[in-house]
Design a protein around this motif. Structure first.
Motif, PDB file in Angstrom:
ATOM      1  N   SER B  83       0.825  -1.208   0.000  1.00  0.00           N
ATOM      2  CA  SER B  83       0.000   0.000   0.000  1.00  0.00           C
ATOM      3  C   SER B  83       0.862   1.263   0.000  1.00  0.00           C
ATOM      4  N   GLU B  84       2.133   1.129   0.429  1.00  0.00           N
ATOM      5  CA  GLU B  84       3.025   2.295   0.446  1.00  0.00           C
ATOM      6  C   GLU B  84       3.831   2.426  -0.846  1.00  0.00           C
ATOM      7  N   VAL B  85       3.756   1.388  -1.693  1.00  0.00           N
ATOM      8  CA  VAL B  85       4.547   1.403  -2.934  1.00  0.00           C
ATOM      9  C   VAL B  85       3.773   2.144  -4.011  1.00  0.00           C
ATOM     10  N   VAL B  86       4.393   3.173  -4.608  1.00  0.00           N
ATOM     11  CA  VAL B  86       3.687   3.930  -5.646  1.00  0.00           C
ATOM     12  C   VAL B  86       4.214   3.621  -7.048  1.00  0.00           C
ATOM     13  N   VAL B 100      13.242  -6.928  -9.302  1.00  0.00           N
ATOM     14  CA  VAL B 100      12.118  -6.010  -9.206  1.00  0.00           C
ATOM     15  C   VAL B 100      12.378  -5.033  -8.068  1.00  0.00           C
ATOM     16  N   VAL B 101      12.129  -3.763  -8.315  1.00  0.00           N
ATOM     17  CA  VAL B 101      12.307  -2.765  -7.264  1.00  0.00           C
ATOM     18  C   VAL B 101      11.027  -1.944  -7.125  1.00  0.00           C
ATOM     19  N   GLY B 102      10.802  -1.440  -5.901  1.00  0.00           N
ATOM     20  CA  GLY B 102       9.631  -0.619  -5.639  1.00  0.00           C
ATOM     21  C   GLY B 102      10.060   0.718  -5.074  1.00  0.00           C
ATOM     22  N   TYR B 103       9.161   1.698  -5.161  1.00  0.00           N
ATOM     23  CA  TYR B 103       9.444   3.045  -4.676  1.00  0.00           C
ATOM     24  C   TYR B 103       8.245   3.527  -3.870  1.00  0.00           C
ATOM     25  N   THR B 104       8.517   4.127  -2.712  1.00  0.00           N
ATOM     26  CA  THR B 104       7.457   4.820  -1.993  1.00  0.00           C
ATOM     27  C   THR B 104       7.346   6.226  -2.595  1.00  0.00           C
ATOM     28  N   ARG B 105       6.355   6.965  -2.122  1.00  0.00           N
ATOM     29  CA  ARG B 105       6.210   8.335  -2.609  1.00  0.00           C
ATOM     30  C   ARG B 105       7.485   9.139  -2.328  1.00  0.00           C
ATOM     31  N   ARG B 106       8.063   8.896  -1.130  1.00  0.00           N
ATOM     32  CA  ARG B 106       9.274   9.649  -0.817  1.00  0.00           C
ATOM     33  C   ARG B 106      10.450   9.196  -1.689  1.00  0.00           C
ATOM     34  N   ALA B 292      11.276   1.777   0.217  1.00  0.00           N
ATOM     35  CA  ALA B 292      10.577   0.590  -0.260  1.00  0.00           C
ATOM     36  C   ALA B 292      11.496  -0.619  -0.321  1.00  0.00           C
ATOM     37  N   ILE B 293      12.711  -0.419  -0.837  1.00  0.00           N
ATOM     38  CA  ILE B 293      13.613  -1.550  -0.950  1.00  0.00           C
ATOM     39  C   ILE B 293      15.040  -1.094  -0.631  1.00  0.00           C
ATOM     40  N   PRO B 294      15.356  -1.064   0.664  1.00  0.00           N
ATOM     41  CA  PRO B 294      16.711  -0.660   1.045  1.00  0.00           C
ATOM     42  C   PRO B 294      17.710  -1.699   0.550  1.00  0.00           C
TER      43      PRO B 294
END
Lengths: 142, 433
Positions: B83-86, B100-106, B292-294
């Protein structure tokens, strides 16, 4: 002039057997052959009964093959026969890359396959000096 | 000198290191708490987040590899709920599954900021017209450059890759001042432009921001001459963020790594030992702001060296050299680093030689021997031994000149070198070390 089939061979056991088997299975007869070898590889040179077909089937079998123009020279099968021919060729400064003998030629004559640097010049010289050479079609049928 | 974020880019090393340590500790806590793979590895190594008290403690942490990303396909390394991944991106893997990588809004916000920082470093500002010819899609290049250019306030032309004649028409009609794409595509655009009879000097294009693949200084010169631009190198990889991880400044003595977001180390790719500044080795990056993915000590496989000396541009962030290769295919032969790609380049420079080759390494009497097997195609075959031996010598000499080691070349029959689908196996290392 005649067509020689040249085949690249690695120096490993069974390679020559493989080439000759491929030709034999196709009903192609080897009329003359020589192998030039180094420590790593060899070049098999062949005069065969059906050069076009041989080229194609060897290529299909995965070999690196090329066709080379050579001249088959007739000479007396007697001491000094080859020396006489070579003397006449060298007088005309024809460079010979390599040569090898034809198998099973009879009638008091020998046949030697020449690869020369300039095949057209060699042919002129042979005509001038009356050195006999064999036509391609006759050669393949021998 | 223009900066996007002068406070961060020119921060004193003391303050920068304080910021880095705080962010590193946060990253390690979050990774340990939310990513089972990280927790498992740290537990196995006997490390707790509380053990990280200085930047030097970074070396205690286990490395992260591309293989672990694949093992955790698709979202196993995410440290936030979906839900935090945009945004989701993925790298194009040549073998197996993509990473695969994800990003939060920040995360996307930071990324746009770092990309804007990179563009300013290449002389762009809000008046620039930036043509993004990186592919848009799962690949990070297109969207990464796009949002950075928008953040900067420049005019973005989202051309994406391909359709080269149209790219050139866009440059002519829209007056692009900056081109962002891979260096190889830049060269291709230059060639097509030449074929179309268009003089690059007639365009407003002045700057290229090129990355996503290693390229040499020779290639830079070639692009600059053929495209009439000043070419900058930008570094990034999707596993870490995407373009904008490091960027050249106008002095072009390396790429400044955005150290307020990333920690860089150089390691020996074989022993995994951390090497001192200036040594050539594999770049290892730890993200210290990614949510999202450190990525903790991610082995990039890119080979480079770091320089911490002062840069006349005023930026205090460490510089990495242009990437000179990949460690996953590097060989060490008699102490000399050898890249199969370099061997391939030499072979392809010889007319008639085909890119089918095999590198065989042996060790005899404690001496490494390298043999390169080259298939004899009809183009290079001759019925004369001398000609084949000349060819053999020529290949060996060219390889020696380029690799600086003795190479034995062996000509082999066609198709005798095994073919593979996907990535070809080019090296057989029979050395018992």
């Amino acid at each position: 002039m005649a067509k020689q089939i040249s085949v690249f061979l690695e120096n490993s056991s069974g390679r020559l057997a493989h080439v000759t088997r491929v030709l034999g299975d196709a009903g192609i007869n080897i009329r003359a052959l020589s192998i030039a070898d180094t420590s790593d590889f060899g070049i098999l040179r062949l005069i065969v009964s059906e050069p076009n077909q041989a080229y194609r089937i060897l290529k299909d079998a995965g070999f690196t093959v090329s066709e080379t123009e050579v001249i088959a020279v007739r000479m007396p099968d007697s001491p000094g026969g080859l020396a006489d021919v070579l003397d006449q060729i060298s007088e005309e400064s024809i460079n010979i890359e390599y040569l090898y003998a034809f198998l099973g030629f009879a009638g008091g004559e020998a046949l030697v396959i020449f690869k020369v640097e300039d095949i057209n010049k060699a042919r002129e010289v042979f005509q001038k000096k009356n050195i006999q050479y064999v036509d391609a079609q006759d050669l393949y049928k021998m | 000198m223009a900066y996007w974020d002068q406070d961060k880019e020119c921060m004193s090393r003391d303050n920068l290191e304080k910021l880095q340590l705080r962010r590193l500790k946060e990253t390690v806590y979050r990774s340990y708490a939310f990513v089972p793979t990280y927790r498992g590895k740290m537990d196995a190594a006997g490390i707790k987040p509380d053990d990280i008290n200085t930047l030097g403690d970074l070396g205690k942490l286990p490395f992260t590899t591309k293989q672990e990303m694949r093992n955790n396909y698709p979202f196993g390394l995410f440290a936030v709920p979906m839900s935090e991944v945009v945004r989701i991106h993925a790298s194009s893997g040549t073998t197996g599954k993509p990473s695969v990588v994800g990003y939060t809004r920040r995360d996307v916000d930071n990324w746009a900021d770092l990309m804007a920082r990179s563009l300013v470093s290449c002389g762009a500002d809000k008046r620039s017209v930036i043509q993004v010819a990186y592919g848009y899609g799962l690949f990070t290049g297109g969207l990464g450059a796009h949002y950075g250019a928008e953040r900067l306030g420049a005019s973005v032309i989202p051309a994406s890759g391909g359709n080269t004649q149209r790219q050139i028409l866009l440059m002519q009609d829209f007056g692009s001042t900056h081109l962002a794409c891979t260096p190889s595509y830049a060269l291709f655009i230059a060639e097509v432009m030449h074929d179309m009879g268009i003089d690059p000097a007639s365009l407003k294009l002045k700057t290229g921001v090129f990355g996503a693949e290693p390229w040499s200084e020779n290639m830079r010169t070639e692009i600059e001459n053929k495209l009439n631009v000043e070419a900058y190198d930008i570094y990034g990889l999707s596993e870490i963020m995407g373009p904008g991880v490091a960027i050249e400044c106008p002095f072009k003595t390396g790429l400044h790594i955005a150290e307020d977001h990333f920690l860089a180390e150089i390691i020996d790719p074989v022993t995994e030992e951390v090497l001192p500044e200036g040594s050539m080795g594999e770049l290892v990056i730890t993200t210290i702001t990614k949510e999202a993915i450190p990525m903790v000590r991610y082995r990039t496989r890119d080979l480079t060296a770091l320089a911490a000396s002062e840069c006349p541009c005023g930026r205090t962030h460490v510089r990495m050299n242009k990437v000179m290769g990949r460690s996953d295919d590097m060989l060490i032969v008699r102490g000399v680093n050898v890249f199969p790609s370099a061997i391939e380049a030499v072979l392809l420079s010889i007319p008639g030689v085909e890119p089918h080759y095999m590198i065989i390494l042996e060790r005899q009497d404690n001496l490494d021997l390298m043999e390169v097997q080259v298939e004899v195609s009809e183009d290079i075959f001759s019925d004369e031994v001398r000609k084949l031996e000349d060819l053999n010598k020529r290949i060996a000499k060219e390889l020696e000149l380029n690799l600086l080691i003795n190479v034995k070349v062996r000509l082999v029959e066609p198709k005798s070198i095994p073919r593979s689908e996907g990535k070809a196996v080019r090296v057989k290392d029979n050395r018992k070390i």
